[in-house]
Design a protein around this motif. Structure first.
Motif, PDB file in Angstrom:
ATOM      1  N   ILE A 110       1.627   8.204  -5.700  1.00  0.00           N
ATOM      2  CA  ILE A 110       0.620   9.796  -5.530  1.00  0.00           C
ATOM      3  C   ILE A 110       1.428  10.582  -5.091  1.00  0.00           C
ATOM      4  O   ILE A 110       0.919  11.027  -5.764  1.00  0.00           O
TER       5      ILE A 110
ATOM      6  N   MET B 254      -5.889  12.391  -7.484  1.00  0.00           N
ATOM      7  CA  MET B 254      -4.837  12.147  -8.006  1.00  0.00           C
ATOM      8  C   MET B 254      -5.758  12.237  -9.358  1.00  0.00           C
ATOM      9  O   MET B 254      -4.706  12.795 -10.151  1.00  0.00           O
ATOM     10  N   ILE B 255      -6.782  11.696  -9.658  1.00  0.00           N
ATOM     11  CA  ILE B 255      -6.925  11.178 -10.905  1.00  0.00           C
ATOM     12  C   ILE B 255      -7.251  12.755 -11.944  1.00  0.00           C
ATOM     13  O   ILE B 255      -6.817  12.291 -13.224  1.00  0.00           O
TER      14      ILE B 255
ATOM     15  N   THR C  30      -9.542   7.724   1.318  1.00  0.00           N
ATOM     16  CA  THR C  30      -9.069   7.585   0.262  1.00  0.00           C
ATOM     17  C   THR C  30      -9.160   7.387  -1.186  1.00  0.00           C
ATOM     18  O   THR C  30      -8.589   7.598  -1.517  1.00  0.00           O
ATOM     19  N   VAL C  31     -10.883   6.466  -1.695  1.00  0.00           N
ATOM     20  CA  VAL C  31     -11.305   7.146  -2.488  1.00  0.00           C
ATOM     21  C   VAL C  31     -11.507   8.238  -2.870  1.00  0.00           C
ATOM     22  O   VAL C  31     -11.036   8.429  -4.436  1.00  0.00           O
TER      23      VAL C  31
ATOM     24  N   ILE D  78       1.875   2.659  -3.564  1.00  0.00           N
ATOM     25  CA  ILE D  78       0.506   3.336  -4.176  1.00  0.00           C
ATOM     26  C   ILE D  78       0.919   4.140  -3.540  1.00  0.00           C
ATOM     27  O   ILE D  78       0.612   5.407  -4.383  1.00  0.00           O
TER      28      ILE D  78
ATOM     29  N   SER E 237     -12.631   4.856   4.546  1.00  0.00           N
ATOM     30  CA  SER E 237     -12.360   4.004   3.393  1.00  0.00           C
ATOM     31  C   SER E 237     -12.603   5.072   1.792  1.00  0.00           C
ATOM     32  O   SER E 237     -12.030   5.233   1.206  1.00  0.00           O
TER      33      SER E 237
ATOM     34  N   LEU F 245      -7.720   9.484  -3.779  1.00  0.00           N
ATOM     35  CA  LEU F 245      -7.681   9.140  -4.885  1.00  0.00           C
ATOM     36  C   LEU F 245      -8.274   9.020  -6.504  1.00  0.00           C
ATOM     37  O   LEU F 245      -7.966   9.448  -7.977  1.00  0.00           O
ATOM     38  N   GLY F 246      -8.976   9.688  -6.299  1.00  0.00           N
ATOM     39  CA  GLY F 246     -10.351  10.787  -7.458  1.00  0.00           C
ATOM     40  C   GLY F 246      -9.391  11.630  -7.364  1.00  0.00           C
ATOM     41  O   GLY F 246      -9.406  11.663  -8.915  1.00  0.00           O
TER      42      GLY F 246
ATOM     43  N   GLU G 222       1.197  -0.753  -0.254  1.00  0.00           N
ATOM     44  CA  GLU G 222       0.058   0.340  -0.164  1.00  0.00           C
ATOM     45  C   GLU G 222       0.593   1.364   0.038  1.00  0.00           C
ATOM     46  O   GLU G 222       0.304   2.303  -0.592  1.00  0.00           O
TER      47      GLU G 222
END
Lengths: 320, 280
Positions: free
Chosen positions: A225, A269-270, A262-263, A221, A259, A266-267, A218
Motif C-alpha cells: 500500500i 488506497m483503491i 483499516t478499511v 500488504i 478495523s 484500504l478504500g 500483514e
C-alpha cells in the motif's frame, strides 16, 4: 486525552519509519528489477526470527541487529542468483514465483521456530515521561536508527559509484548496458540490499511486536500500500507515505475501531490506484512496463525517479 | 476427494481469468468466501434450502465481481494484482469485524437441509451424496467453461491476453470483455466457495483472505495455465501430495512452494506443457 494522542503520534512516527524501511526495500527492488517481491514480508519475518536466535545465542541485541540482516541479505543473494535470475523479464511470473518462495520460507520457519509467538526484551529498558505516561526510550532509538539507515541509503544512492550505476539502470537499461555497467551484478546487489533492508526493519520491529512465522503477511500488504500510494519507483514518496499512513491509522484508531480505520485506509488506497496509479508524489506520467507503448516513451522522458541531466534525454534510445 | 473437486472448480475459474484473459487476480478468495456466506447465511438466518443457497453462491459473488471488476479492469499488470488483493483484504477485514453476520474468524457452523430433486433426495449430511453433488456441479462447470473458451467469446479473451492493444484496435471492447471474464470467474469461484461450505458445513472469514487465492494460482500454474485440464491436474496432484505429506512431515507449504518455484523455472507451461513437449 492529550497524552493518548501524543503516544499515538509518537507510535505512529516510530512505526511509520520502520514501515518506510520495509517499503524502501520493496520499492528499490521494484524500481530496478520490476519484480513485485511477494516474499518481502517473509524476509522481514526471517530477519526478526534470525535476530531472536542471535539473541538466544549471544544475548546481545545490537549484535543481532548487525548480523541478522547480513544473513538474510545472503539468503536474498541466493534467491536472486538461484531462482529469479532466469525469469527477471516476466513480471507476472516473478510475482507467482516470489509467492512460492514466501510459502516455503514461512513453512521453514514454522518447522524450526515453531508456531508460537515469542518476544524479544527491550534492549534499552529506560523510559521517559511523555505527558503523564512513561514512554519506552527504545522506540525513539529505533526511529533514530531507521532515519540513520535511510540517510545511509541516500548517500549510497547519490554518492557512490554503485548508487550511480543503480540510478543509471533505472533510467535506461539499454543505455546502461551500452555504457558498460554490469547490469546483472547491479540487479543482484539491489535484491540483496532490499532483503537486507527488510530484515533490518524486522530486527528493529522485533522488540515492539511479537516474533512469529506469520508476522510478514500483514506487513507485506501494508508495504504494498505504501509503495503504491507513494508511487512505484519513487523512494522519497514511500518514506512520506509510510509515516503518513501509520500516523493516520494510529491517531484514527483512538477515535474509531481499528478495523474501520483499516478499511478506510484500504478504500483510500483503491481511490489512489484509480485516480493516480503513478502514486501521489509523482509527475502524472508513469513508466510501467504494462502500459501501452504510447505512454511509456513519453513518460521515460518526463518522469524523474531520481534527478537526471537534461542531456540524457537527447541520447535516449527509446523511439519517439 | 470432495475437497479436491472443490479446489478443482476454484482453480479452473481462476484459470479462466488468468490463463485465458491474462489477468493475475489474487482477489478470487473474496468471491470464494462470499460464496460460502451466500450459502451459510440464508440457510442459517432465513431457513433457505441448500439449492437456493448454491444458486445464491453464484449470483451474489458475481454481483460483487461486477462491482470489483468495474474498478479493477481499468488497471492492468501489477496494479491489477494489487487492487484485487486490496479488495480481498477489505472483504476479510469486514468479514472479521461483522461477527454478528459472519461469525468472524470462528465462522458459522450450520446443517444443510437436504435438496429435493423431484424423484430423489440429496442429503448434504451424507458424505457420499455431497461428493456426487460436488462432482456433478464441477463437471457441469468444466463443460460450461470448455464450451466457453472455444466459443467466439473465449477467443476474444485469448486475444486480450495475447495483445490487448491489437484486440482494441480490431474493435473489441477490451474493458467489457475483461469485466465479463472477471464476473464469470467470480461467479464460479463463488460456486466453489458455496460447495466447500456445504461440504464442510462451515463458513468462515478466513476463506476471504487473499492468500486463499494463492491456492488457485498454485494449482493453475503447476497444472498449466491457459488450458482447462491443467488446473484440474494441478489441483488433484497438489492436493494428494499435501494429503500424503501431512503424515510424513508438517511442512506441506514448503513442498508446495518448492514445487511451484521449480515448475515456474523448469516447466513454465505446467504439467500439460511437459506432457505436450514429450509427445512432440
Amino acid at each position: 486525552m492529550a497524552s493518548n494522542l501524543a503516544v499515538a503520534i509518537v507510535n505512529g512516527i516510530v512505526w511509520g519509519l520502520i514501515m518506510a524501511l520495509i517499503a524502501l526495500g520493496l520499492n528499490l527492488i521494484f524500481g530496478l528489477l520490476h519484480i513485485i517481491n511477494m516474499a518481502h514480508g517473509a524476509l522481514y519475518m526471517l530477519g526478526a526470527v534470525a535476530a531472536w536466535y542471535f539473541i538466544e545465542l549471544t544475548g546481545n541485541y545490537w549484535l543481532a541487529l548487525a548480523a541478522a540482516p547480513i544473513l538474510v541479505g545472503g539468503i536474498g543473494l541466493a534467491l536472486e542468483r538461484g531462482l529469479l535470475r532466469t525469469i527477471e523479464d516476466k513480471p507476472l511470473v516473478t510475482i507467482i514465483c516470489t509467492f512460492g518462495i514466501m510459502l516455503a520460507l514461512q513453512q521453514l520457519v514454522l518447522m524450526y521456530f515453531g508456531g508460537t509467538a515469542r518476544r524479544i526484551a527491550l534492549p534499552v529498558a529506560a523510559r521517559f515521561p511523555l505527558f503523564d505516561l512513561q514512554y519506552p526510550a527504545m522506540r525513539v532509538i529505533i526511529a533514530a536508527i531507521s532515519v540513520v539507515v535511510m540517510g545511509g541509503l541516500w548517500l549510497f544512492l547519490n554518492k557512490t559509484r554503485y548508487g550511480l550505476w543503480m540510478r543509471g539502470v533505472v533510467q535506461d537499461r539499454e543505455m546502461a548496458v551500452a555504457l558498460g555497467i554490469p547490469v546483472h551484478k547491479v540487479y543482484m546487489w539491489t535484491f540483496v540490499l532490499g532483503s537486507f533492508l527488510a530484515a533490518f526493519s524486522g530486527v528493529l520491529a522485533a522488540p515492539i511486536v511479537s516474533v512469529d512465522f506469520m508476522m510478514g503477511r500483514e506487513i507485506l500488504i501494508m508495504a504494498f500500500i505504501i509503495v503504491i500510494v507513494g508511487g512505484l519507483g519513487t523512494l522519497w514518496g514511500s518514506v512520506v507515505t509510510a509515516v503518513m499512513i501509520s500516523l493516520i491509522q494510529g491517531v484514527g484508531s483512538i477515535f474509531v475501531v481499528p478495523s474501520t480505520a483499516t478499511v478506510f485506509s484500504l478504500g483510500f488506497m483503491i481511490l489512489v490506484l484509480l485516480v493516480r496509479p503513478q502514486g501521489l508524489l509523482r509527475a502524472p506520467c508513469s513508466r510501467t512496463r504494462e502500459r501501452g507503448p504510447g505512454s511509456s516513451w513519453r513518460s521515460a522522458a518526463s518522469s524523474r525517479r531520481w534527478p537526471r541531466s537534461p542531456s540524457s534525454r537527447t541520447f535516449s534510445t527509446r523511439p519517439s | 476427494m470432495t475437497e479436491i473437486l472443490v479446489w478443482v472448480l476454484f482453480a479452473i475459474s481462476f484459470d479462466l481469468i488468468f490463463g485465458y484473459t491474462g489477468l493475475l487476480s489474487f482477489g478470487q478468495a473474496l468471491f470464494f468466501g462470499l460464496g460460502g456466506y451466500a450459502v451459510a447465511i440464508p440457510i442459517l438466518k432465513l431457513g433457505a434450502g441448500t439449492g437456493t443457497g448454491l444458486l445464491l453462491s453464484v449470483l451474489i459473488p458475481a454481483l460483487f465481481a461486477v462491482i470489483v471488476g468495474y474498478f479493477s479492469v481499468k488497471l492492468s499488470g501489477i496494479h491489477f494484482v494489487i487492487i484485487t488483493i486490496i479488495f480481498a483484504l477489505i472483504g476479510s477485514t469486514l468479514g472479521e469485524t461483522w461477527a454478528w453476520l459472519t461469525g468472524g474468524a470462528d465462522g458459522l457452523v450450520f446443517t444443510a437441509p437436504p435438496i429435493e430433486l423431484g424423484f430423489f433426495q440429496l442429503d448434504p449430511a451424507d458424505i457420499k451424496s455431497t461428493y456426487y453433488l460436488v462432482l456433478t456441479v464441477t463437471a457441469l462447470s468444466y463443460l460450461f467453461l470448455s464450451r466457453l473458451v472455444r466459443s467466439p467469446l473465449g477467443k476474444v479473451f485469448v486475444a486480450i491476453r495475447e495483445n490487448e492493444e491489437r484486440a482494441r484496435l480490431i474493435g473489441y471492447d477490451v474493458q467489457f470483455h475483461k469485466l465479463l471474464s472477471f464476473v464469470i470467474a467470480g461467479g464460479l469461484s463463488g460456486l466453489a466457495g458455496g460447495l466447500y461450505t456445504v461440504a464442510l458445513k462451515y463458513a468462515s472469514a478466513t476463506f476471504l483472505h487473499w492468500s486463499i487465492s494463492g491456492h488457485a494460482v498454485v494449482y493453475a500454474i503447476v497444472g498449466g495455465g491457459g488450458t482447462l485440464i491443467g488446473p484440474v491436474l494441478g489441483a488433484g496432484l497438489i492436493m494428494s501430495l499435501e494429503h500424503y505429506l501431512v503424515n510424513l512431515l508438517q511442512a506441506t507449504d514448503l513442498v508446495v512452494g518448492a514445487v511451484l518455484v521449480s515448475m515456474l523455472l523448469f516447466a513454465p507451461r505446467g504439467i500439460i506443457g511437459i506432457l505436450q513437449g514429450r509427445r512432440k
